[in-house]
Design a protein around this motif. Structure first.
Motif, short mmCIF file in Angstrom:
data_model
loop_
_atom_site.label_atom_id
_atom_site.label_comp_id
_atom_site.label_asym_id
_atom_site.label_seq_id
_atom_site.Cartn_x
_atom_site.Cartn_y
_atom_site.Cartn_z
N LYS A 90 90.81 25.65 35.79
CA LYS A 90 90.62 24.92 34.54
C LYS A 90 91.32 23.58 34.57
CE LYS A 90 87.91 27.26 31.83
NZ LYS A 90 86.98 27.66 32.87
N GLU A 91 92.51 23.52 35.16
CA GLU A 91 93.21 22.24 35.28
C GLU A 91 92.39 21.27 36.12
OE1 GLU A 91 97.60 24.39 35.07
OE2 GLU A 91 96.82 23.64 36.97
N PHE A 92 91.82 21.77 37.20
CA PHE A 92 90.99 20.93 38.06
C PHE A 92 89.76 20.45 37.30
CE2 PHE A 92 87.66 19.97 41.05
CZ PHE A 92 88.31 19.27 42.06
N ALA A 93 89.10 21.35 36.55
CA ALA A 93 87.89 20.99 35.82
C ALA A 93 88.17 19.90 34.79
CB ALA A 93 87.30 22.22 35.14
N VAL A 94 89.29 20.03 34.07
CA VAL A 94 89.65 19.03 33.05
C VAL A 94 89.95 17.69 33.72
CG1 VAL A 94 91.42 18.37 31.37
CG2 VAL A 94 90.44 20.68 31.32
N LEU A 95 90.76 17.72 34.78
CA LEU A 95 91.09 16.47 35.47
C LEU A 95 89.85 15.81 36.04
CD1 LEU A 95 93.13 14.44 36.54
CD2 LEU A 95 93.43 15.92 38.55
N GLU A 96 88.98 16.60 36.68
CA GLU A 96 87.76 16.06 37.26
C GLU A 96 86.91 15.38 36.19
OE1 GLU A 96 84.17 17.70 40.14
OE2 GLU A 96 85.01 19.03 38.62
N TYR A 97 86.79 16.02 35.02
CA TYR A 97 85.97 15.44 33.95
C TYR A 97 86.60 14.13 33.45
CZ TYR A 97 82.88 15.09 29.96
OH TYR A 97 81.94 14.65 29.06
N LEU A 98 87.91 14.13 33.26
CA LEU A 98 88.58 12.90 32.82
C LEU A 98 88.44 11.79 33.87
CD1 LEU A 98 91.88 14.40 31.33
CD2 LEU A 98 89.98 13.40 30.04
N VAL A 117 93.99 10.93 43.73
CA VAL A 117 92.74 11.10 44.47
C VAL A 117 92.25 12.54 44.28
CG1 VAL A 117 91.61 11.04 46.72
CG2 VAL A 117 93.45 9.41 46.21
N VAL A 118 91.02 12.69 43.80
CA VAL A 118 90.42 14.01 43.59
C VAL A 118 89.23 14.15 44.53
CG1 VAL A 118 89.22 15.51 41.96
CG2 VAL A 118 91.15 14.13 41.18
N ASP A 119 89.31 15.14 45.41
CA ASP A 119 88.22 15.47 46.32
C ASP A 119 87.40 16.58 45.66
OD1 ASP A 119 86.57 16.53 48.33
OD2 ASP A 119 87.96 15.95 49.91
N CYS A 120 86.25 16.22 45.07
CA CYS A 120 85.46 17.18 44.29
C CYS A 120 84.88 18.28 45.17
CB CYS A 120 84.33 16.45 43.56
SG CYS A 120 84.90 15.15 42.44
N ALA A 121 84.46 17.93 46.38
CA ALA A 121 83.83 18.92 47.26
C ALA A 121 84.84 19.95 47.73
CB ALA A 121 83.20 18.22 48.45
N ARG A 122 86.02 19.50 48.14
CA ARG A 122 87.04 20.42 48.65
C ARG A 122 87.96 20.93 47.56
NH1 ARG A 122 85.90 16.76 52.59
NH2 ARG A 122 85.53 17.62 54.68
N ARG A 123 87.81 20.39 46.34
CA ARG A 123 88.60 20.80 45.19
C ARG A 123 90.09 20.61 45.48
NH1 ARG A 123 85.35 23.17 41.61
NH2 ARG A 123 87.04 24.17 40.47
N GLN A 124 90.41 19.44 45.98
CA GLN A 124 91.79 19.09 46.28
C GLN A 124 92.21 17.87 45.47
OE1 GLN A 124 92.01 18.49 50.53
NE2 GLN A 124 92.18 20.67 50.95
N VAL A 125 93.46 17.86 45.04
CA VAL A 125 94.01 16.76 44.27
C VAL A 125 95.29 16.28 44.95
CG1 VAL A 125 94.95 16.01 42.04
CG2 VAL A 125 93.05 17.65 42.11
#
Length: 244
Positions: A173-181, A153-161
């Motif tokens: 960068k890890e968050f950005a890559v995961l979010e895009y995938l 589960v990725v919370d884009c607003a709170r930037r939590q995984v």
């Protein structure tokens, strides 16, 4: 607040598909604000200006923006704290921070409090515009606030995984890559595509920077593996078994 280029945002939300991306530049240095605004408008963006957090808050509360350029230190406070509060309320507009603070600790604070990018003064206007355009493209994906895949589960607003309910600690960068995938599950995503959307224009497409970040990301996501390598094609976010 002054408007340059494009159209004024609709209070109901972002513009129609044919409208230019909408940006607000929040900077108290009038000369710098004018230069940044002119360069962004020259790239086809609709740009609003504000000199303090209070003025920006009125505009941002009306909605319609694809990106915010925030100076860190403004007359009425540090914009990092404003962005942090808005993120806690589920606000997801991409933010680029401008600052004279160039230490690693300052950059980390910017990212941890909800920033998507961070540019140290003095900077080249061309680089700023390139980064803002990249953030606008990301905003235009139309992603939901919460992304789910398998037990991830990725919370884009709170930037939590979270995986299986466990909160993970990812770098920006890890968050950005995961979010895009996560916006492209079960699809092949090339290294060049990841660089375009998750890095700035100065990144060498021949470098192994993507492989390094994906390798670290896999380690933090733990088993069973969800991010799979497609030989010669890139990566795919898939189920716990390698895709055919």
């Amino acid at each position: 607040m002054t408007r340059v280029g494009g159209r004024r945002p609709d209070p109901g939300g972002p513009g129609d598909a044919g409208d230019p991306p909408q940006v607000i530049v929040v900077e108290d240095d009038a000369d710098l604000r004018l230069a940044v605004t002119a360069d962004l408008a020259g790239a086809g963006l609709g740009v609003d200006e504000a000199a303090d957090i209070a003025t920006a808050d009125v505009a941002l509360s009306a909605g319609g923006y694809d990106c915010v350029v925030f100076d860190r230190m403004l007359p009425d406070g540090d914009s990092v704290h404003y962005v942090q509060r808005r993120r806690q309320d589920g606000w997801s507009v991409p933010v680029l921070f401008l600052t004279a603070r160039d230490s690693l600790a300052d950059r980390v604070v910017g990212f941890e409090h909800g920033g998507d990018d961070y540019l140290v003064k003095p900077f080249a206007l061309a680089e700023l515009t390139s980064r803002v355009l990249a953030l606008c493209r990301r905003s235009g994906l139309g992603r939901p606030s919460i992304l789910r895949h398998a037990d991830l589960v990725v919370d884009c607003a709170r930037r939590q995984v979270r995986r299986a309910g466990v909160l993970l600690s990812l770098t920006a960068k890890e968050f950005a890559v995961l979010e895009y995938l996560m916006t492209r599950p079960e699809q092949a995503v090339g290294r060049d595509e990841l660089i375009e959307h998750c890095w700035d224009s100065s990144t060498d497409p021949m470098s192994n920077v993507v492989d390094v970040v994906v390798r670290r990301l896999r380690g933090k996501l733990r088993e069973p593996e969800l991010v799979h390598t497609l030989r010669g094609r890139g990566y795919r976010l898939s189920g716990p078994h390698p895709p055919a």
